[in-house]
Write an enzyme that holds these catalytic residues in place. Structure first.
Site, short mmCIF file in Angstrom:
data_model
loop_
_atom_site.label_atom_id
_atom_site.label_comp_id
_atom_site.label_asym_id
_atom_site.label_seq_id
_atom_site.Cartn_x
_atom_site.Cartn_y
_atom_site.Cartn_z
N HIS A 1 42.06 50.45 49.17
CA HIS A 1 40.66 50.88 49.12
C HIS A 1 40.41 51.86 50.24
O HIS A 1 40.95 51.69 51.33
CB HIS A 1 39.70 49.69 49.25
CG HIS A 1 38.33 50.00 48.78
ND1 HIS A 1 37.39 50.59 49.59
CD2 HIS A 1 37.75 49.82 47.58
CE1 HIS A 1 36.28 50.77 48.89
NE2 HIS A 1 36.47 50.32 47.67
N ASP B 1 38.95 45.60 41.40
CA ASP B 1 39.50 45.75 40.06
C ASP B 1 40.69 44.83 39.78
O ASP B 1 41.13 44.73 38.65
CB ASP B 1 39.95 47.21 39.85
CG ASP B 1 38.75 48.14 39.82
OD1 ASP B 1 37.76 47.79 39.17
OD2 ASP B 1 38.81 49.21 40.46
#
Ligand code: ACO
Length: 428
Positions: free
Chosen positions: A307, A364
């Site tokens: 991320h 996700d």
């Protein structure tokens, strides 16, 4: 702490104001940089660039903190419905009972879509990706509601437009799925909850009304709440950039859907499941995929890992992982993909490549397993993300207008040819 930052260029000193946010995050205000020094900054990917002031969402990537309007995501996920969280994100405060009732009533009122808009669905080929349909149809809404082209960002008209968009996105998503599957569409049922209504539009059949289980309704609420906003990510920044030209809300969020589609952003939720399925079918060990992800000559990446902002853990992934266990247990489902996902996570936690680069499961990684358990088809996963992100996109678009921001227009450093004379065709 100093309230000025000093920059020295060619021996000359320039002072710039320091800005401090509510949570003490610091920034150098360089708005006058080009005028005073003749220089610009270079920051591809904008990892060090603040593009706006915002009071919507706070993320501290080092500590794994995410808050909507000051409320920790853990509390909102546990205690709020998606509609309640959407209200909070849009208006800045948790709704009182009468405000929530009025907001829910507006969402119900706007759930149906214009009959002529419905006809457009049949123009798409059966293989059309639902994200393409969603983006196109969101843009089209404004043709059927021309009044939304001139949207004030406060007052009853904004309330109406925001509710219209939040509600219709769900109807469009469900209709896209029904059409692509060759099934008759289900019109919205005003007696159902926001999530229940979506599930009904997705899964009811002419002779079998879909029964909305409270467990599934809760899981879907949680999924949407966790996706409701995430400050200046790729799709939200896209909505802001498009909105900064004073493009209408509908075309701005249609662009946001396109940005979200990519596998490095929202498209990762479907890519994770494809990857886990691939691992399952190949029978290869997790280590084979981890080695591929580490190989710089192989474009393969471990989807659902890493991320830009979270460098320790993504709090949404932790909440989702717990919810996946609860849901599978409540539905008495056993999903092999969860086992594979756990093996991957465990292996990466011991691997220096992932540790040194701070690569952990993101939102996700586990969300696809939750959507699978609910029965959402794979090609709809990123559409689900888009439905969830709608409050954040609308709130950011509104904030952009409230702050009267200038048009987004980055600069560049030119590296092409210097001025040269045009060469006639016969001499090339
Ligand atoms: N698998 C393997 N290596 C990775 C991964 C991954 N998933 N993610 C990052 N890396 C490596 C990069 O190769 C790079 O290594 P290097 O320093 O040796 O060159 C380093 O980690 C830093 O990666 P960047 O790509 O520079 O990080 P950035 O912040 O630009 O990208 C992103 C973040 C796009 C999320 C990236 O981690 C990625 O591609 N992840 C997989 C896709 C994904 O899950 N996306 C969803 C993100 S969450 C969201 O959008 C909702």
């Amino acid at each position: 702490m100093s309230d000025k930052a000093t920059l020295i260029i060619d021996g000359q000193k320039y002072d710039f104001d320091m800005i401090t946010g509510t949570e003490n995050e610091r920034c150098i205000d360089i708005q006058s940089l080009r005028d005073t020094t003749g220089c610009i900054t270079m920051d591809p990917g904008f990892a060090n660039t603040g593009s706006c002031y915002s009071s919507i969402t706070y993320v501290d990537g080092a500590k794994g903190i995410l808050r909507y309007r000051g409320y920790p995501i853990e509390e909102i996920a546990e205690k709020a419905s998606f509609v309640e969280a959407a209200y909070l994100i849009l208006y800045g405060e948790l709704p009182k009972a009468d405000q929530l009732k009025a907001f829910s009533a507006r969402l119900k009122e706007h759930a149906p879509i214009h009959t002529n808009l419905e006809h457009h669905f049949s123009g798409f080929p059966k293989s059309a990706p639902p994200m393409a349909i969603l983006s196109a149809m969101l843009n089209l809404i404004s043709c059927f509601h021309p009044e939304v082209l001139e949207v004030p960002t406060t007052g009853a008209e904004f309330d109406r437009t925001a509710s219209l968009l939040l509600s219709k996105v769900r109807t469009i998503a469900a209709f896209a799925y029904r059409m692509a599957s060759g099934k008759p569409i289900n019109h919205p049922n005003p007696h159902l909850t926001y999530c229940g209504n979506f599930l009904h539009m997705m899964f009811s059949d002419p002779y079998q009304e879909y029964e909305v289980s409270p467990v599934v309704d809760r899981a879907l609420n949680l999924f949407l709440v966790l996706h409701a906003d995430h400050e200046q990510n790729c799709s939200t920044s896209t909505v802001r950039v498009v909105g900064s030209s004073r493009a209408n809300l509908f075309s701005s969020v249609a662009a946001g859907v396109c940005a979200l589609w990519g596998p490095l952003h929202g498209g990762a939720n479907a890519a994770v499941i494809k990857m886990l399925e691939d691992i399952r079918q190949s029978g290869r060990p997790a280590s084979y995929y981890i080695d591929r992800a580490k190989d710089k000559n192989d474009p393969f990446r471990l989807m659902g890992f890493g991320h830009r902002v979270y460098k320790n853990f993504d709090p949404r992934s932790i909440i989702l992982k717990k919810q996946v266990y609860n849901l599978l247990e409540a539905l008495k489902l056993d999903d092999q993909l969860l086992e594979i996902a756990l093996q991957l996570e465990e292996a990466t936690l011991k691997d220096d490549y992932f540790i040194s680069r701070n690569l952990y499961p993101n939102v996700d990684f586990y969300s696809g397993i939750l959507l699978r358990a609910i029965g959402i088809p794979l090609n709809m996963y990123t559409v689900m993300f888009a439905i969830g992100r709608m409050p954040g996109w609308i709130a950011n678009w509104k904030e952009l207008h409230d702050h009267k921001l200038r048009i987004s227009r980055p600069r560049q450093i030119y590296t092409g040819s210097r001025a040269r004379t045009f060469v006639p065709m016969t001499e090339r």
